[in-house]
Design a protein around this motif. Structure first.
Motif, short mmCIF file in Angstrom:
data_model
loop_
_atom_site.label_atom_id
_atom_site.label_comp_id
_atom_site.label_asym_id
_atom_site.label_seq_id
_atom_site.Cartn_x
_atom_site.Cartn_y
_atom_site.Cartn_z
N ARG A 1 0.85 -1.20 0.00
CA ARG A 1 0.00 0.00 0.00
C ARG A 1 0.88 1.25 0.00
O ARG A 1 1.80 1.38 0.80
CB ARG A 1 -0.89 -0.01 1.24
CG ARG A 1 -2.01 0.99 1.18
CD ARG A 1 -2.84 0.89 2.41
NE ARG A 1 -3.63 -0.33 2.44
CZ ARG A 1 -4.80 -0.45 1.82
NH1 ARG A 1 -5.29 0.57 1.15
NH2 ARG A 1 -5.48 -1.56 1.87
N ARG B 1 -6.86 -1.20 -6.57
CA ARG B 1 -6.65 -0.03 -5.70
C ARG B 1 -6.76 1.26 -6.48
O ARG B 1 -7.29 2.24 -6.00
CB ARG B 1 -5.25 -0.10 -5.11
CG ARG B 1 -5.16 -1.11 -4.02
CD ARG B 1 -4.54 -0.48 -2.80
NE ARG B 1 -4.38 -1.52 -1.81
CZ ARG B 1 -3.29 -2.26 -1.74
NH1 ARG B 1 -2.29 -2.04 -2.56
NH2 ARG B 1 -3.21 -3.19 -0.83
N SER C 1 -3.28 -4.29 -7.14
CA SER C 1 -2.85 -2.90 -7.31
C SER C 1 -3.71 -2.19 -8.35
O SER C 1 -3.98 -0.99 -8.22
CB SER C 1 -1.37 -2.83 -7.67
OG SER C 1 -1.16 -3.40 -8.93
#
Lengths: 299, 129
Positions: free
Chosen positions: A272, B114, B111
């Motif tokens: 993240r 996201r 990813s």
């Protein structure tokens, strides 16, 4: 029951049919279900069916790996990601290539028909019993695909004669006639180099002990005279895999490095980013460089 | 009995209907090699069609796994029928590479999710996030 019919009703053929049908139906259902969780569960069933087929092929180790690694670890990873991302089935309305679906199905049928036709017309009628070799005793593993090889071997078996001749010599002695002579000469190059008696012994043993049903195979080691399990036993896999004479050791090391890189890469990918608006801040650089730069600054 | 049948099969020319029937018939109650190969071809095709018709990248990954499995099955069966351990070795490597591929692929999917909250493959047409 006539012997031709009895061929179809051996335990091996029945098991193959049941689990091949299972693999096919679960594979097709996996593709047809719109829900990804159900697709994943049907893929698990499919992997189990293929694991049973590996057992039928004496590949015990691969069957275990299939269940533990594939059906266990990899499918858990799939289910984890599906549930983490909480994905439903994507909206069909925003499908940009509507014509792709029927064309893909038609092309798939064409591909299956082509492959099946090629296999049915070119794979030789292998008599089922392969020229048995043990990976343990380190013979040479040169193998050729011989259209005539099984036939020539069977022909030589029907001839009489004993003695200590090697397989190639004996094949030539036992088959009279110019045509068979040429065929056996060809097969001598194609059949792996195994002493004839050894091969015969395994064959007879496989037929004698388990009635031609080669789900498990116990053979007699010609050197020691003791019974031992042959081919695709765990010891044999390790000995072949780590044998410096064979090409697998280097590939094995490369694969382990690949796995390490994949682990690090997936960690980096899924990490993240701390910077909440990486693109909007500068507008020029890519998100990745901005994120790492921001992390460096923070550190 | 079986020896004569096999000898007759050897006399037939390759590709004729009789030789095709002979290659598809079990001998000694043992599954012919061509059955395994045909099953593997059909499974591979199912996986390929799934890759083409699915819009969810995770399901596309699963279809790729199905195709890899089909190839593994043909490796193992050929290795078994040729008496060669190489088929199994290849299958082991294919499994290891498939595991690596799944790990990296799912990381990429996470990813992507996201950055855009949507992973329809038709929408993913940029190399940058």
């Amino acid at each position: 029951m006539p012997p031709e019919l009895a061929n179809f009703f051996s335990a091996q053929v029945m098991l193959f049919l049941v689990f091949a049908l299972g693999a096919l139906s679960t594979g097709v259902t996996m593709v047809l279900f719109p829900n990804p969780v159900r697709s994943a569960l049907f893929l698990v069933l499919n992997l189990f069916c293929v694991a049973v087929l590996y057992l039928l092929l004496n590949a015990y180790f691969l069957a275990a790996v299939q269940v533990i690694v594939y059906a266990g670890a990899i499918m858990v990873l799939f289910l984890f990601v599906i549930m983490l991302l909480n994905l439903g089935s994507p909206d069909r309305a925003q499908d940009r290539l509507r014509w792709q679906q029927p064309v893909a199905v038609a092309a798939g049928i064409l591909l299956a028909a082509t492959l099946g036709g090629v296999i049915a017309s070119s794979v030789p009628a292998v008599p089922g019993i392969p020229p048995d070799r043990t990976p343990v005793d380190g013979q040479d593993f040169r193998v050729g695909i011989g259209q005539q090889a099984p036939h020539a071997r069977m022909m030589s078996m029907s001839g009489a004669g004993g003695g200590g001749a090697t397989g190639d010599d004996r094949t030539r002695q036992a088959t009279p006639g110019a045509v068979t002579e040429a065929r056996s000469a060809r097969s001598a190059d194609l059949v792996p180099r195994i002493p004839y008696e050894e091969r015969e012994r395994y064959r007879r043993d496989a037929l004698g002990t388990v009635g031609g049903n080669t789900i498990t195979r116990i053979g007699i080691n010609p050197q020691t005279g003791q019974r031992q399990q042959y081919q695709y036993h765990f010891d044999g896999i390790g000995q072949v895999l780590y044998d410096p004479e064979q090409p697998w050791l280097f590939a094995f090391e490369i694969t382990s490095v690949l796995l390490l890189i994949a682990v690090i890469g997936s960690v980096v990918l899924a990490l993240r980013r701390r910077n909440p608006h990486p693109v909007e801040v500068t507008g020029t650089g890519t998100a990745g460089t901005d994120g790492s730069a921001a992390e460096e600054v923070r550190a | 009995m079986h020896e004569t049948a096999i000898a007759a099969a050897g006399e037939m020319t390759r590709g004729s209907a009789a030789s095709i029937a002979a290659s598809l018939t079990p001998v000694h109650g043992i599954v012919p090699l061509s059955w395994y190969l045909i099953l593997s071809a059909i499974l591979f095709t199912v996986g390929a069609v799934g890759v083409l018709i699915k819009r969810n990248p995770i399901v596309i990954f699963m279809c790729i796994e199905l195709m890899l499995n089909a190839v593994n099955l043909s490796f193992v069966s050929l290795g078994r029928y040729l008496g060669d351990a190489g088929g199994m070795m290849y299958a082991i490597f294919v499994m290891a590479v498939a595991a690596a591929e799944v790990a990296v692929g799912l990381g990429i999917l996470i990813s992507i999710f996201r950055s855009r909250e949507n992973i329809n493959v038709d929408e993913i047409n940029l190399m940058r996030g």
